[in-house]
Write a protein that holds these residues in place. Structure first.
Motif, PDB file in Angstrom:
ATOM      1  N   GLY A   1       5.819   2.443  13.956  1.00  0.00           N
ATOM      2  CA  GLY A   1       4.492   3.039  13.792  1.00  0.00           C
ATOM      3  C   GLY A   1       4.127   3.198  12.341  1.00  0.00           C
ATOM      4  O   GLY A   1       4.959   3.584  11.523  1.00  0.00           O
ATOM      5  N   HIS A   2       2.900   2.854  12.037  1.00  0.00           N
ATOM      6  CA  HIS A   2       2.403   2.984  10.668  1.00  0.00           C
ATOM      7  C   HIS A   2       2.094   4.449  10.403  1.00  0.00           C
ATOM      8  O   HIS A   2       1.692   5.194  11.305  1.00  0.00           O
ATOM      9  N   ARG A   3       2.253   4.841   9.122  1.00  0.00           N
ATOM     10  CA  ARG A   3       1.951   6.219   8.724  1.00  0.00           C
ATOM     11  C   ARG A   3       1.166   6.190   7.421  1.00  0.00           C
ATOM     12  O   ARG A   3       1.327   5.280   6.607  1.00  0.00           O
ATOM     13  N   ARG A   4       0.344   7.211   7.265  1.00  0.00           N
ATOM     14  CA  ARG A   4      -0.498   7.300   6.071  1.00  0.00           C
ATOM     15  C   ARG A   4      -0.564   8.759   5.636  1.00  0.00           C
ATOM     16  O   ARG A   4      -0.624   9.676   6.473  1.00  0.00           O
ATOM     17  N   ALA A   5      -0.609   8.973   4.324  1.00  0.00           N
ATOM     18  CA  ALA A   5      -0.719  10.324   3.781  1.00  0.00           C
ATOM     19  C   ALA A   5      -1.537  10.285   2.498  1.00  0.00           C
ATOM     20  O   ALA A   5      -1.649   9.245   1.845  1.00  0.00           O
ATOM     21  N   ALA A   6      -2.095  11.435   2.157  1.00  0.00           N
ATOM     22  CA  ALA A   6      -2.860  11.581   0.916  1.00  0.00           C
ATOM     23  C   ALA A   6      -2.208  12.662   0.070  1.00  0.00           C
ATOM     24  O   ALA A   6      -1.710  13.671   0.593  1.00  0.00           O
ATOM     25  N   PHE A   7      -2.227  12.425  -1.243  1.00  0.00           N
ATOM     26  CA  PHE A   7      -1.709  13.377  -2.225  1.00  0.00           C
ATOM     27  C   PHE A   7      -2.773  13.495  -3.305  1.00  0.00           C
ATOM     28  O   PHE A   7      -3.013  12.556  -4.058  1.00  0.00           O
ATOM     29  N   ASP A   8      -3.463  14.647  -3.350  1.00  0.00           N
ATOM     30  CA  ASP A   8      -4.572  14.821  -4.292  1.00  0.00           C
ATOM     31  C   ASP A   8      -4.794  16.298  -4.567  1.00  0.00           C
ATOM     32  O   ASP A   8      -3.930  17.122  -4.253  1.00  0.00           O
ATOM     33  N   GLU A   9      -5.956  16.637  -5.121  1.00  0.00           N
ATOM     34  CA  GLU A   9      -6.238  18.031  -5.472  1.00  0.00           C
ATOM     35  C   GLU A   9      -6.288  18.942  -4.253  1.00  0.00           C
ATOM     36  O   GLU A   9      -6.169  20.156  -4.371  1.00  0.00           O
ATOM     37  N   GLN A  10      -6.439  18.385  -3.064  1.00  0.00           N
ATOM     38  CA  GLN A  10      -6.431  19.182  -1.828  1.00  0.00           C
ATOM     39  C   GLN A  10      -5.013  19.408  -1.312  1.00  0.00           C
ATOM     40  O   GLN A  10      -4.827  20.102  -0.322  1.00  0.00           O
ATOM     41  N   GLY A  11      -4.030  18.781  -1.946  1.00  0.00           N
ATOM     42  CA  GLY A  11      -2.641  18.944  -1.541  1.00  0.00           C
ATOM     43  C   GLY A  11      -2.098  17.702  -0.861  1.00  0.00           C
ATOM     44  O   GLY A  11      -2.601  16.598  -1.051  1.00  0.00           O
ATOM     45  N   ARG A  12      -1.073  17.911  -0.042  1.00  0.00           N
ATOM     46  CA  ARG A  12      -0.436  16.831   0.717  1.00  0.00           C
ATOM     47  C   ARG A  12      -0.865  16.947   2.168  1.00  0.00           C
ATOM     48  O   ARG A  12      -0.845  18.045   2.733  1.00  0.00           O
ATOM     49  N   ARG A  13      -1.200  15.790   2.771  1.00  0.00           N
ATOM     50  CA  ARG A  13      -1.583  15.831   4.190  1.00  0.00           C
ATOM     51  C   ARG A  13      -1.421  14.464   4.822  1.00  0.00           C
ATOM     52  O   ARG A  13      -1.549  13.441   4.157  1.00  0.00           O
ATOM     53  N   TRP A  14      -1.145  14.469   6.111  1.00  0.00           N
ATOM     54  CA  TRP A  14      -1.072  13.237   6.889  1.00  0.00           C
ATOM     55  C   TRP A  14      -2.475  12.775   7.219  1.00  0.00           C
ATOM     56  O   TRP A  14      -3.378  13.589   7.431  1.00  0.00           O
ATOM     57  N   LEU A  15      -2.663  11.457   7.304  1.00  0.00           N
ATOM     58  CA  LEU A  15      -3.942  10.856   7.689  1.00  0.00           C
ATOM     59  C   LEU A  15      -3.688   9.871   8.820  1.00  0.00           C
ATOM     60  O   LEU A  15      -2.604   9.316   8.938  1.00  0.00           O
ATOM     61  N   THR A  16      -4.712   9.596   9.592  1.00  0.00           N
ATOM     62  CA  THR A  16      -4.618   8.534  10.579  1.00  0.00           C
ATOM     63  C   THR A  16      -4.562   7.206   9.845  1.00  0.00           C
ATOM     64  O   THR A  16      -5.384   6.954   8.967  1.00  0.00           O
ATOM     65  N   PRO A  17      -3.570   6.352  10.203  1.00  0.00           N
ATOM     66  CA  PRO A  17      -3.479   5.066   9.507  1.00  0.00           C
ATOM     67  C   PRO A  17      -4.725   4.246   9.750  1.00  0.00           C
ATOM     68  O   PRO A  17      -5.198   3.512   9.006  1.00  0.00           O
TER      69      PRO A  17
END
Length: 181
Positions: free
Chosen positions: A165-181
């Motif tokens: 399964g593919h996974r996606r995440a964001a790391f930015d000024e809002q913090g760390r979070r999982w995203l829908t791939p």
């Protein structure tokens, strides 16, 4: 590398891999794609990652100061860098703010290391990049066209392609979070 499930561990691994890339010629993230704009259309080209400063969230690459890329960066400093590593099966999309340095200690110290290497040829042409020439190797000029581009990372979009399964995440000024791939 074992599959990571913790967002902090993934972000730390991203920075560790980014830091390795400039020194490891075989690392997939050593050569990436920079997308900029001239205000009317998008433009993309390959760049070679030369340095990474995780503490300041900076990436560094070089450019001929007369290039269209530099003019675009000066007029529209927002850009995106895309990196792919086949061994990791990781893609990074980095939202960056770009700046170009053509003088000062950062430029002269990097030029001192580069000037005796084959890579120096890219910055020694008396003609700007894209100029039509009759022969593939025009005469050499001086270092005055060497520029250092600093990319300040504002956001990291991480994508892992995986059979489970593919996974996606964001790391930015809002913090760390999982995203829908």
């Amino acid at each position: 590398m074992a599959r990571l499930d913790d967002l902090q561990a993934i972000e730390e691994a991203v920075w560790a891999e980014l830091s390795r890339a400039p020194r490891d010629r075989s690392h997939g993230w050593r050569v990436g794609v920079l997308a900029t704009t001239d205000g009317q259309s998008a433009d993309a080209r390959s760049i070679v990652l030369r340095d990474v400063d995780p503490a300041r969230r900076h990436l560094v690459f070089y450019a001929d100061s007369r290039s269209p890329k530099v003019r675009q960066i000066e007029a529209y400093p927002a850009g995106t860098i895309v990196l792919w590593s086949a061994p990791l099966s990781w893609q990074l999309r980095l939202k960056v703010q770009l700046g170009v340095e053509t003088s000062g200690l950062a430029v002269s110290s990097r030029w001192a290391r580069l000037k005796m290497s084959p890579g120096a040829q890219d910055y020694l042409s008396p003609l700007p990049p894209g100029t039509p020439v009759e022969h593939p190797a025009p005469e050499r000029g001086s270092r005055e066209y060497f520029g250092v581009v600093v990319a300040q990372i504002g956001a990291i979009d991480w994508l892992e392609l995986h059979a489970e399964g593919h996974r996606r995440a964001a790391f930015d000024e809002q913090g760390r979070r999982w995203l829908t791939p």
